[in-house]
Design a protein around this motif. Structure first.
Motif, PDB file in Angstrom:
ATOM      1  N   ASP A 127      -0.772   5.444   2.910  1.00 50.96           N
ATOM      2  CA  ASP A 127      -0.376   6.624   3.693  1.00 50.96           C
ATOM      3  C   ASP A 127      -1.568   7.232   4.426  1.00 50.96           C
ATOM      4  OD1 ASP A 127      -1.801   7.421   1.454  1.00 50.96           O
ATOM      5  OD2 ASP A 127      -0.641   9.248   1.158  1.00 50.96           O
ATOM      6  N   THR A 130      -0.614   7.853   8.108  1.00 51.68           N
ATOM      7  CA  THR A 130       0.576   8.686   8.301  1.00 51.68           C
ATOM      8  C   THR A 130       0.390  10.096   7.745  1.00 51.68           C
ATOM      9  OG1 THR A 130       1.433   7.737   6.254  1.00 51.68           O
ATOM     10  CG2 THR A 130       2.280   6.804   8.322  1.00 51.68           C
ATOM     11  N   SER A 183       7.604   1.661  -0.577  1.00 50.75           N
ATOM     12  CA  SER A 183       8.081   1.975   0.770  1.00 50.75           C
ATOM     13  C   SER A 183       9.397   2.746   0.775  1.00 50.75           C
ATOM     14  CB  SER A 183       8.190   0.706   1.620  1.00 50.75           C
ATOM     15  OG  SER A 183       8.922  -0.249   0.929  1.00 50.75           O
ATOM     16  N   THR A 184      10.042   2.879  -0.398  1.00 48.44           N
ATOM     17  CA  THR A 184      11.307   3.623  -0.417  1.00 48.44           C
ATOM     18  C   THR A 184      11.173   4.963  -1.144  1.00 48.44           C
ATOM     19  OG1 THR A 184      11.955   2.391  -2.387  1.00 48.44           O
ATOM     20  CG2 THR A 184      12.793   1.583  -0.279  1.00 48.44           C
ATOM     21  N   LYS A 191       4.302   3.080   5.109  1.00 46.42           N
ATOM     22  CA  LYS A 191       4.942   2.991   6.428  1.00 46.42           C
ATOM     23  C   LYS A 191       3.859   2.819   7.479  1.00 46.42           C
ATOM     24  CE  LYS A 191       6.818   6.712   8.314  1.00 46.42           C
ATOM     25  NZ  LYS A 191       7.595   7.923   8.407  1.00 46.42           N
ATOM     26  N   LYS A 192       4.144   2.053   8.498  1.00 47.05           N
ATOM     27  CA  LYS A 192       3.172   1.918   9.579  1.00 47.05           C
ATOM     28  C   LYS A 192       3.202   3.190  10.413  1.00 47.05           C
ATOM     29  CE  LYS A 192       2.584  -0.706  13.850  1.00 47.05           C
ATOM     30  NZ  LYS A 192       2.582   0.495  14.667  1.00 47.05           N
TER      31      LYS A 192
END
Ligand code: DC
Length: 224
Positions: A127, A130, A183-184, A191-192
């Motif tokens: 992360d 992001t 990722s969930t 996440k990209k």
């Protein structure tokens, strides 16, 4: 200068980030190691992950220190060298659950921002581009196909004597399970970042990946 390198497990982030930091002569921060260290600390202190009060009391007294020696970067948790212990399968199996907790993330992100505010730094994790440093100067998202990720992780574990007699298929299953959880999750999922450059390392050597990233950075820096 902040360089963010994110991506799924065993996509080559650590080796790449170490090489990029070395080539640019700047600091390297392995944020996954920090989540692993907290996970180890909670397990060793018999703290239930869902016990928010105990969790908070544990986190406020935690001291994480990185140090360098000839073998590479060492990580100390409250004074004890946990560099090897954080790579065991027990920690790997539990780290996604711990790193999904909001309070754990808040503590870790604060520490990461504090460390990086004083240095030019390459940070690798899930992360960074992001959440931790959305305004990073450079953002990369490293990917690789399943086969090469599993092989890479299998070789790493085998080199460090941590394979626990599991085969390539099991390594791949574990990687996919962890990526799915990472990722969930609700908080800061893997996440990209929309503005990150994707690099597929499947058919590249790690040195080629490092060169690619360093060239992009140097090219932009000479233009600025
Ligand atoms: O990079 P690694 O495999 O050592 O990371 C271990 C775990 O830590 C990973 O499964 C997800 C978590 N992690 C995270 O949630 N955020 C980061 N910035 C780095 C790692």
């Amino acid at each position: 200068m902040i360089v963010a390198i994110d991506g799924p497990a065993a996509s080559g982030k650590s080796t790449t980030a170490i090489g990029v930091a070395k080539s640019l002569g700047i600091t390297y921060l392995d944020t996954g190691a920090m989540y692993r260290a907290v996970t180890l600390g909670l397990i060793e202190n018999n703290i239930k992950f869902e016990d928010s009060l105990e969790l908070k009391n544990y986190l406020i007294q935690i001291k994480l220190e990185f140090a360098e020696d000839k073998s590479g970067t060492l990580l100390f948790l409250n004074g004890s060298n946990v560099t090897k212990k954080i790579r065991t399968s027990l920690v790997t199996k539990n780290v996604s659950e711990v790193s999904a907790l909001k309070i754990v993330r808040k503590f870790m992100v604060d520490i990461q921002r504090e460390i990086a505010k004083n240095y030019d730094c390459v940070l690798e994790g899930r992360d960074i581009g992001t959440v931790v440093f959305p305004n990073a100067d450079f953002k990369f998202f490293l990917v690789a196909n399943e086969k090469s990720r599993a092989k890479r992780r299998f070789d790493d574990l085998s080199k460090s004597g941590l394979l626990d007699s599991i085969g390539l298929d099991d390594v791949l299953k574990d990687l996919n399970k962890r990526d799915y959880k990472d990722s969930t999750r609700r908080n800061s999922p893997l996440k990209k970042a929309y503005d990150a450059k994707t690099i597929d390392s499947t058919n590249l050597t790690i040195n080629e990946v490092i060169d690619k990233i360093v060239n992009i950075i140097n090219k932009k820096r000479t233009l600025d």
